[in-house]
Scaffold this motif. Structure first.
Motif, mmCIF file in Angstrom:
data_model
loop_
_atom_site.group_PDB
_atom_site.id
_atom_site.type_symbol
_atom_site.label_atom_id
_atom_site.label_comp_id
_atom_site.label_asym_id
_atom_site.label_seq_id
_atom_site.Cartn_x
_atom_site.Cartn_y
_atom_site.Cartn_z
ATOM 1 N N GLY A 234 0.227 14.060 1.075
ATOM 2 C CA GLY A 234 0.885 13.036 0.266
ATOM 3 C C GLY A 234 -0.018 12.566 -0.857
ATOM 4 N N PRO A 235 0.544 11.836 -1.799
ATOM 5 C CA PRO A 235 -0.244 11.349 -2.928
ATOM 6 C C PRO A 235 -1.252 10.292 -2.480
ATOM 7 N N LYS A 236 -2.318 10.164 -3.231
ATOM 8 C CA LYS A 236 -3.315 9.147 -2.947
ATOM 9 C C LYS A 236 -2.731 7.774 -3.234
ATOM 10 N N ASP A 237 -3.204 6.784 -2.497
ATOM 11 C CA ASP A 237 -2.773 5.416 -2.759
ATOM 12 C C ASP A 237 -3.268 4.972 -4.124
ATOM 13 N N VAL A 238 -2.411 4.293 -4.827
ATOM 14 C CA VAL A 238 -2.752 3.733 -6.134
ATOM 15 C C VAL A 238 -2.717 2.221 -5.977
ATOM 16 N N GLU B 15 3.689 -1.638 -8.724
ATOM 17 C CA GLU B 15 3.264 -0.635 -7.747
ATOM 18 C C GLU B 15 3.891 0.709 -8.074
ATOM 19 N N ALA B 16 3.162 1.784 -7.794
ATOM 20 C CA ALA B 16 3.719 3.139 -7.896
ATOM 21 C C ALA B 16 4.624 3.372 -6.694
ATOM 22 N N HIS C 175 5.887 6.266 -4.449
ATOM 23 C CA HIS C 175 5.596 7.678 -4.163
ATOM 24 C C HIS C 175 6.810 8.442 -3.636
ATOM 25 N N TRP C 176 7.568 7.837 -2.748
ATOM 26 C CA TRP C 176 8.650 8.550 -2.076
ATOM 27 C C TRP C 176 10.000 8.056 -2.574
ATOM 28 N N ASN D 36 10.599 12.392 -6.068
ATOM 29 C CA ASN D 36 9.466 11.686 -5.492
ATOM 30 C C ASN D 36 8.394 11.563 -6.557
ATOM 31 N N GLY D 37 7.917 10.351 -6.770
ATOM 32 C CA GLY D 37 6.914 10.131 -7.805
ATOM 33 C C GLY D 37 7.555 9.901 -9.154
#
Length: 66
Positions: free
Chosen positions: A13-17, A28-29, A31-32, A41-42
């Motif tokens: 999964g993507p890294k936490d931002v 907030e980003a 992701h899902w 997603n994203g």
């Protein structure tokens, strides 16, 4: 152990931002996005009221071509 026990995802999964707060808004980003009914997603951000935590809006920043 079966093959199924050793299967791993092709991608992590993507890294936490970290969220960004400006005045009374927290951004907030997302992701899902597909889990929330979006088309991908994203590529999305959400804005929240800093005090109440209520989501105010979302914005698609970029398209992902699958």
């Amino acid at each position: 152990m079966t093959n199924q026990d050793t299967l791993m995802a092709k991608r992590v999964g993507p890294k936490d931002v970290p969220a960004v707060t400006i005045n009374n808004l927290r951004f907030e980003a997302i992701h899902w996005g597909k889990d929330r009914g979006f088309t991908q997603n994203g590529g999305y951000i959400a804005a929240f009221d800093k005090t109440s935590g209520e989501e105010l809006w979302t914005l698609k920043i970029y398209d992902i071509v699958y």
